[in-house]
Design an enzyme around this catalytic site. Structure first.
Site, PDB file in Angstrom:
ATOM      1  CB  SER A 148       0.841  -1.967  -0.377  1.00 42.05           C
ATOM      2  OG  SER A 148       1.281  -1.332   1.066  1.00 42.05           O
ATOM      3  N   GLY A 178       4.040   0.326   1.991  1.00 41.30           N
ATOM      4  CA  GLY A 178       2.849   1.624   1.304  1.00 41.30           C
ATOM      5  C   GLY A 178       2.547   1.685  -0.285  1.00 41.30           C
ATOM      6  N   GLY A 193       1.506   2.592  -4.366  1.00 35.84           N
ATOM      7  CA  GLY A 193       1.838   4.029  -5.176  1.00 35.84           C
ATOM      8  C   GLY A 193       3.135   3.300  -5.858  1.00 35.84           C
ATOM      9  CB  CYS A 195       7.474  -3.170   0.805  1.00 33.73           C
ATOM     10  SG  CYS A 195       6.739  -4.181  -1.445  1.00 33.73           S
ATOM     11  CG  LEU A 196       6.961   2.891  -0.694  1.00 42.66           C
ATOM     12  CD1 LEU A 196       6.578   2.910  -2.223  1.00 42.66           C
ATOM     13  CD2 LEU A 196       6.278   4.194   0.418  1.00 42.66           C
ATOM     14  CD  GLN A 244       9.146  -0.314  -4.067  1.00 47.06           C
ATOM     15  OE1 GLN A 244       8.408   0.365  -3.609  1.00 47.06           O
ATOM     16  NE2 GLN A 244       8.521  -1.157  -4.304  1.00 47.06           N
ATOM     17  CG  ASN A 288       1.119  -6.148  -2.492  1.00 52.72           C
ATOM     18  OD1 ASN A 288       0.161  -5.936  -3.515  1.00 52.72           O
ATOM     19  ND2 ASN A 288       0.668  -5.141  -0.931  1.00 52.72           N
ATOM     20  CG  PHE A 305       6.261   0.300  -9.174  1.00 49.89           C
ATOM     21  CD1 PHE A 305       6.732   1.675  -9.788  1.00 49.89           C
ATOM     22  CD2 PHE A 305       5.169   0.497  -8.330  1.00 49.89           C
ATOM     23  CE1 PHE A 305       6.344   1.998 -10.473  1.00 49.89           C
ATOM     24  CE2 PHE A 305       4.750   1.171  -8.565  1.00 49.89           C
ATOM     25  CZ  PHE A 305       4.611   2.487 -10.056  1.00 49.89           C
ATOM     26  CG  HIS A 312       5.175  -7.872   2.542  1.00 42.98           C
ATOM     27  ND1 HIS A 312       4.680  -6.486   3.385  1.00 42.98           N
ATOM     28  CD2 HIS A 312       4.725  -7.916   1.214  1.00 42.98           C
ATOM     29  CE1 HIS A 312       4.460  -5.378   1.853  1.00 42.98           C
ATOM     30  NE2 HIS A 312       4.427  -5.889   1.019  1.00 42.98           N
ATOM     31  CD  GLU A 352       4.736  -7.320   6.756  1.00 40.21           C
ATOM     32  OE1 GLU A 352       5.536  -7.835   6.444  1.00 40.21           O
ATOM     33  OE2 GLU A 352       4.273  -7.071   5.688  1.00 40.21           O
TER      34      GLU A 352
HETATM   35  N1  LIG Z   1       3.660  -2.946  -0.420  1.00 40.07           N
HETATM   36  C1  LIG Z   1       4.035  -2.313  -0.592  1.00 40.07           C
HETATM   37  O1  LIG Z   1       4.556  -0.913  -0.089  1.00 40.07           O
HETATM   38  C2  LIG Z   1       4.297  -1.558  -2.196  1.00 40.07           C
HETATM   39  C3  LIG Z   1       5.236  -0.583  -2.677  1.00 40.07           C
HETATM   40  C4  LIG Z   1       4.799  -0.207  -3.683  1.00 40.07           C
HETATM   41  N2  LIG Z   1       3.807   0.620  -3.679  1.00 40.07           N
HETATM   42  C5  LIG Z   1       4.588  -1.087  -5.106  1.00 40.07           C
HETATM   43  O2  LIG Z   1       4.116  -1.149  -5.773  1.00 40.07           O
HETATM   44  O3  LIG Z   1       5.433  -1.749  -5.476  1.00 40.07           O
END
Ligand SMILES: NC(=O)CC[C@H](N)C(=O)O
Length: 357
Positions: free
Chosen positions: A46, A215, A217, A242-243, A246, A284, A287, A327, A329
């Protein structure tokens, strides 16, 4: 050898090179407040194309344990520390942090007051930065010259599940190894497929449930995957981290926004709305899901970040669709949020719970 850290707002820090001394790096600069876990952090996909500044003042002191890497290639552009440990000492260590970064062609800078840098980033907000071997004269031109990295392409798995264990297919947007390990440790079989996989291919693995990974971005760049996520949610129990969280939010009509500065650390308190329980989480992300936008969707908020009130968890009532911004994990960070996996696996096995959800 001197190294120069230059921010888009023109501020400059000078320090000493470590890691790959000749390399330059550029991208978004983020600060990480974890007191441990530098290896899991720099190997987390990420962080693709970001520069990571550690606020903890001594980094590298317990070396590198090859078994805790979160990915085999490093997407991070550069590492910024106050003091790099001169030697590392731990029975699992096989390499120094300095040598590890050099092997993976990641440049580092040490001798930076990373707490002052963090205060600056908190006041001025998230921005681009360059780590270079010469002072930067033209920020825009230098930024354009430094190449972006890409995540290593994942090969499609060929084996089908052979046991009666629950089979979780992870859709890989830049998955941390610890997610697979957390599911395996709870008795699941795991297959990781690329994020470009079509529904028919995913179906061919006969999943019991699907997990959308973390992931890099901006989640807005992944909107093309929304129809697949809706199809998966209609067919299988679905989880997102996380991603992945979203993207579930987007698929059901919510929107995301960029935080003024990201959450990158290991002690972010999160309150679970169902029980009021507060857990310490590893985070982490840059967004977050806009809470206002959720009002116009079928989604419900299940968790809140107690520092800034941002959305940390969602569910879709009546279906097994659940996601978290943090997270569960860990790796790095505290493991108490692992109950998210327990809850997901429990729901795979108890469809009657679903009917009443
Ligand atoms: N750790 C992630 O999956 C980060 C998600 C997305 N890239 C963000 O920065 O918010």
């Amino acid at each position: 050898m001197q190294k120069y850290l230059t921010l888009a707002d023109g501020t400059q820090w000078i320090g000493t090179a470590f890691g790959d001394r000749s390399m330059t790096g550029a991208g978004q600069i983020v600060f990480n407040t974890g007191m441990t876990g530098y290896q899991e952090t720099v190997t987390d996909p990420s962080y693709l194309n970001q520069l990571i500044a550690f606020t903890y003042p001594l980094i590298g002191n317990y070396g590198i344990d090859p078994t805790v890497n979160q990915a085999t290639t490093l997407g991070t552009q550069a590492v910024i520390v106050h003091e790099l440990a001169d030697f590392s000492d731990h029975y699992t260590s096989r390499q120094t942090f300095d040598n590890f970064l050099a092997t993976h062609h990641v440049p580092g800078i040490q001798g930076i007051d990373t707490r002052e840098l963090t205060i600056h980033l908190r006041q001025t907000g998230t921005q681009a930065a360059i780590l270079s071997n010469q002072p930067v004269i033209d920020f825009g031109a230098t930024l354009a010259q430094i190449p972006l990295k890409q995540l290593a392409a994942q090969a499609l798995p060929t084996a089908l599940p052979t046991t009666q264990q629950p089979h979780i297919v992870i859709i890989d947007f830049g998955e941390k190894a610890a997610i697979t390990q957390a599911l395996q440790a709870r008795g699941c079989q795991v297959t990781v497929v690329p994020a470009t996989s079509r529904f028919n291919l995913i179906q061919a693995y006969h999943p019991t449930g699907i997990l959308l990974s973390n992931g890099p971005g901006n989640p807005n760049d992944y909107q093309a995957v929304s129809p697949l996520i809706r199809q998966l949610a209609a067919t299988y129990p679905l989880a997102g981290i996380c991603l992945g969280h979203q993207l579930i939010a987007q698929a059901f009509g919510a929107t995301t926004y960029q935080l003024p500065f990201g959450h990158h650390g290991l002690n972010h308190p999160v309150q679970l709305t169902a029980t009021g329980q507060v857990i310490m989480t590893s985070q982490n992300h840059d967004f977050a899901v806009d809470p206002q936008s959720i009002q116009h969707t079928p989604l419900q908020i299940t968790a809140i970040e107690l520092n800034d009130g941002s959305v940390e968890g969602l569910r879709l009532p009546g279906q097994t669709v659940m996601s978290v911004q943090f997270h569960p994990e860990a790796h790095p960070g505290p493991a108490e949020a692992g109950q998210f996996f327990d809850h997901f696996i429990q729901q795979l096995n108890q469809p009657e719970v679903l009917a009443n959800a």
